[in-house]
Design a protein around this motif. Structure first.
Motif, mmCIF file in Angstrom:
data_model
loop_
_atom_site.group_PDB
_atom_site.id
_atom_site.type_symbol
_atom_site.label_atom_id
_atom_site.label_comp_id
_atom_site.label_asym_id
_atom_site.label_seq_id
_atom_site.Cartn_x
_atom_site.Cartn_y
_atom_site.Cartn_z
ATOM 1 N N ALA A 1 32.612 43.460 -20.545
ATOM 2 C CA ALA A 1 31.677 43.925 -21.353
ATOM 3 C C ALA A 1 29.919 44.634 -20.369
ATOM 4 N N PRO A 2 29.755 44.553 -19.072
ATOM 5 C CA PRO A 2 28.961 45.160 -18.217
ATOM 6 C C PRO A 2 28.817 46.964 -18.952
ATOM 7 N N LEU A 3 30.084 47.071 -19.065
ATOM 8 C CA LEU A 3 30.657 49.056 -19.089
ATOM 9 C C LEU A 3 30.139 49.205 -20.585
ATOM 10 N N LEU A 4 29.523 48.032 -21.798
ATOM 11 C CA LEU A 4 29.572 47.914 -22.599
ATOM 12 C C LEU A 4 28.081 48.546 -22.100
ATOM 13 N N SER A 5 27.130 47.575 -22.061
ATOM 14 C CA SER A 5 25.919 47.597 -21.940
ATOM 15 C C SER A 5 25.745 48.834 -21.447
ATOM 16 N N LEU A 6 26.279 49.561 -20.183
ATOM 17 C CA LEU A 6 25.932 50.464 -20.152
ATOM 18 C C LEU A 6 26.276 51.644 -20.649
ATOM 19 N N ALA A 7 26.866 51.791 -21.040
ATOM 20 C CA ALA A 7 26.882 52.629 -22.768
ATOM 21 C C ALA A 7 25.872 52.641 -23.564
ATOM 22 N N VAL A 8 25.647 51.062 -24.327
ATOM 23 C CA VAL A 8 24.261 51.612 -24.856
ATOM 24 C C VAL A 8 23.016 51.500 -24.426
ATOM 25 N N TRP A 9 23.349 51.509 -23.044
ATOM 26 C CA TRP A 9 21.342 51.261 -22.739
ATOM 27 C C TRP A 9 21.719 53.314 -22.285
ATOM 28 N N GLY A 10 23.113 54.186 -22.366
ATOM 29 C CA GLY A 10 23.352 54.915 -21.826
ATOM 30 C C GLY A 10 23.109 55.411 -20.681
ATOM 31 N N SER A 11 23.594 54.366 -19.272
ATOM 32 C CA SER A 11 23.682 55.258 -18.386
ATOM 33 C C SER A 11 25.527 54.754 -18.351
ATOM 34 N N PRO A 12 26.327 55.535 -18.538
ATOM 35 C CA PRO A 12 27.549 55.372 -18.631
ATOM 36 C C PRO A 12 27.864 54.835 -17.372
ATOM 37 N N ARG A 13 29.055 53.305 -16.685
ATOM 38 C CA ARG A 13 29.481 53.142 -15.721
ATOM 39 C C ARG A 13 28.222 53.233 -14.636
ATOM 40 N N GLY A 14 27.311 53.206 -15.241
ATOM 41 C CA GLY A 14 25.341 52.676 -14.275
ATOM 42 C C GLY A 14 25.298 54.058 -13.440
ATOM 43 N N GLU A 15 26.350 54.726 -13.269
ATOM 44 C CA GLU A 15 26.165 55.433 -12.530
ATOM 45 C C GLU A 15 24.692 56.680 -12.148
ATOM 46 N N GLY A 16 24.134 56.739 -10.963
ATOM 47 C CA GLY A 16 22.742 56.898 -10.993
ATOM 48 C C GLY A 16 21.310 55.649 -10.944
ATOM 49 N N MET A 17 21.817 54.221 -11.049
ATOM 50 C CA MET A 17 21.140 53.569 -11.454
ATOM 51 C C MET A 17 21.097 53.017 -10.127
ATOM 52 N N ALA A 18 19.740 51.940 -10.126
ATOM 53 C CA ALA A 18 19.478 51.383 -9.088
ATOM 54 C C ALA A 18 20.345 50.048 -9.117
ATOM 55 N N LEU A 19 21.665 49.354 -9.046
ATOM 56 C CA LEU A 19 22.879 48.272 -9.030
ATOM 57 C C LEU A 19 22.889 48.020 -7.824
ATOM 58 N N PRO A 20 22.240 46.615 -7.240
ATOM 59 C CA PRO A 20 22.718 46.185 -6.208
ATOM 60 C C PRO A 20 23.874 46.191 -5.575
ATOM 61 N N THR A 21 24.708 46.130 -6.122
ATOM 62 C CA THR A 21 26.134 46.636 -5.761
ATOM 63 C C THR A 21 26.531 47.382 -6.724
ATOM 64 N N PRO A 22 26.943 48.905 -7.009
ATOM 65 C CA PRO A 22 27.753 49.478 -7.597
ATOM 66 C C PRO A 22 29.015 49.293 -7.826
ATOM 67 N N LEU A 23 29.767 49.624 -8.994
ATOM 68 C CA LEU A 23 30.647 49.104 -9.657
ATOM 69 C C LEU A 23 32.302 49.226 -9.403
ATOM 70 N N PRO A 24 32.982 48.739 -9.079
ATOM 71 C CA PRO A 24 33.829 48.879 -8.171
ATOM 72 C C PRO A 24 35.113 50.930 -9.309
ATOM 73 N N GLN A 25 35.689 51.453 -8.464
ATOM 74 C CA GLN A 25 35.455 52.707 -9.649
ATOM 75 C C GLN A 25 37.409 52.005 -10.471
ATOM 76 N N ASP A 26 38.079 51.930 -9.359
ATOM 77 C CA ASP A 26 39.032 51.319 -9.883
ATOM 78 C C ASP A 26 39.164 50.609 -10.952
ATOM 79 N N ARG A 27 38.491 49.454 -11.318
ATOM 80 C CA ARG A 27 38.139 48.770 -12.210
ATOM 81 C C ARG A 27 37.518 49.100 -13.136
ATOM 82 N N VAL A 28 36.301 49.682 -13.041
ATOM 83 C CA VAL A 28 35.543 50.489 -13.620
ATOM 84 C C VAL A 28 36.757 51.391 -15.231
ATOM 85 N N ALA A 29 37.939 51.554 -14.304
ATOM 86 C CA ALA A 29 38.432 53.305 -14.709
ATOM 87 C C ALA A 29 39.379 52.052 -16.170
#
Length: 447
Positions: A382-410
């Motif tokens: 669900a978070p990745l879907l939201s970021l996709a709708v927002w236009g920022s896939p995987r939250g890259e470059g965003m001011a996330l308090p904790t970056p998304l863990p890349q292994d589970r993102v994939a």
């Protein structure tokens, strides 16, 4: 976008709203910080930040102020309290919006919402039309939708230099949040001191294990009831607030205490209860002594009147991802030290109080300092879907308090591609006609 001149409206009587609240003494300091449209406010429970800061911010705005809360009961209670203090009906000045329920009108100046509601609103209206300020309350509660909201609101503010952002919490990494909100120049931090009352901490560990394979043991819940009764008999001041991990345990302990405490009111408080039941648990009992058995909803952002005694199970219920099944479920775990301090502090808001922790004193050092961020354990679909709708896939470059863990993102992104929801770059591929076909997507976006 050009900076609009600040319109100060008549609004509520801030002196009346802030009467008796320690945070009101910081009015000038907060107002000065807001000139830069960014502020971090660190204030212990009971100082009145959720009550006083929103109308103070609203007094400087021509548009609406949105205040996020981690739970529906908190949003509803905060709006009701502010409406009472301002002498207005619900929706006239203060309102709440949670999923499936809203008192908001065109006249609303301060709208309390859950972070999930604001997330969906951002996806539908990225400009936050008509909103002049966003107050992110209880940012120490690291729910995933709250982390996404922080990052998205910061991006909106980069395009709207008229949007004010305030982050508030009782316990938070203030310097980290200040940098997150302020970017190149950290936002000012206001630390509010509370009235200091003596807090006595007692330890009352159970003989057996608190948690078994099927959940919290009945023996431990009976122990919790016995500890509560003993503490009530030894400490005659005020009501008791008993913390348990979930709604099932609330029901069990309430029934147990009602059978053993003749003549004393025992009520429950959880997000699963009706609004009427929640309102009753949060009502002022006056001089009547009672017991409130609650989940973590009473840990922060809520005022539970009359409490001078806290009995803490030491347990919390948090989401954990079962990688074998690919599903997220709630798991009972030992609370963090930060949560234990928050809970205990509820006993010393009105005067000297007592907190009884149902664990061993030597267990304290081994407890985690802070609750684990939900991103460490949750399903990322669900978070990745939201970021996709927002236009920022995987939250890259965003001011996330904790970056998304890349292994589970994939892994999660691969599943979304299998649904046809995102492309190889993680960007949304389907429009409104296709998205509602998928229950997960329809539910997350509120379609």
């Amino acid at each position: 976008m050009g900076d609009r001149s600040v319109t100060r409206n008549s609004g509520p009587d801030l002196a009346r709203v802030g009467a008796g609240l320690p945070v009101a003494a910081y009015r000038d300091e907060i107002t000065t910080a807001l000139q830069g449209r960014r502020a971090v406010i660190v204030a212990p429970p009971g100082t009145g930040k959720t009550t006083f800061v929103p109308p103070l911010v609203a007094s400087r705005c021509s548009g609406r102020v949105i205040v996020t809360q981690p739970r529906r009961v908190a949003a509803r209670a905060a709006a009701r309290r502010l409406a009472t203090l301002t002498g207005t009906r619900p929706g006239a000045f203060a309102s709440h919006t949670v999923r499936g329920e809203s008192t908001t009108t065109r006249d609303t100046k301060v709208e309390f919402v859950t972070t999930g509601v604001l997330l969906r609103r951002l996806l539908n209206d990225p400009d936050l039309t008509g909103v002049d300020a966003v107050i992110l309350d209880e940012v120490h509660e690291r729910h995933l939708d709250a982390d996404l909201v922080v990052a998205m609101v910061c991006e909106v503010a980069q395009l709207r230099d008229d949007l004010s952002i305030v982050a508030m919490s009782a316990t938070v990494d203030s310097s980290g949040r200040a940098t997150l909100l302020g970017g190149d120049e950290p936002a000012p931090v206001i630390e509010v001191a509370s009235a200091v009352h003596e807090l006595e901490v007692e330890w009352a560990p159970a003989a057996g294990a608190a948690v078994e394979s099927r959940g919290v043991s009945r023996e431990f819940l009976s122990h919790l009831g016995a500890v509560t009764i003993d503490a009530l008999n030894r400490h005659a001041e005020g009501s008791a607030l008993v913390f348990v991990p979930g709604a099932r345990e609330v029901d069990h302990v309430v029934a147990d205490l009602r059978s053993r405490l003749a003549g004393m009111e025992v009520v429950g408080l959880s997000g699963a209860m009706s609004a009427r039941e929640q309102d009753h648990a949060l009502s002022d009992p006056g001089s009547v002594r009672r017991v409130i058995v609650s989940t973590a909803v009473a840990e922060s952002s809520l005022t539970v009147p009359g409490v001078r005694l806290v009995v803490d199970s030491g347990l919390s219920r948090e989401p954990r991802l079962d990688r074998g099944r690919g599903m997220t479920g709630l798991v009972t775990v030992r609370e963090s030290r930060a949560s234990a301090v928050q809970r205990a502090g509820r006993a010393a808001r009105l005067g000297p109080g007592v907190a009884v922790r149902c664990l061993r004193a030597q267990d304290w050092a081994g407890m985690c300092a802070d609750p684990a961020p939900e991103v460490d354990h949750a399903d990322l679909l669900a978070p990745l879907l939201s970021l996709a709708v927002w236009g920022s896939p995987r939250g890259e470059g965003m001011a996330l308090p904790t970056p998304l863990p890349q292994d589970r993102v994939a892994a999660a992104e691969e599943e979304l591609r299998g649904l046809g929801a995102v492309d190889a770059e993680g960007r949304i591929t389907a429009g409104d006609v296709t998205l509602p076909r998928f229950p997960l997507i329809r539910d997350w976006l509120g379609l």
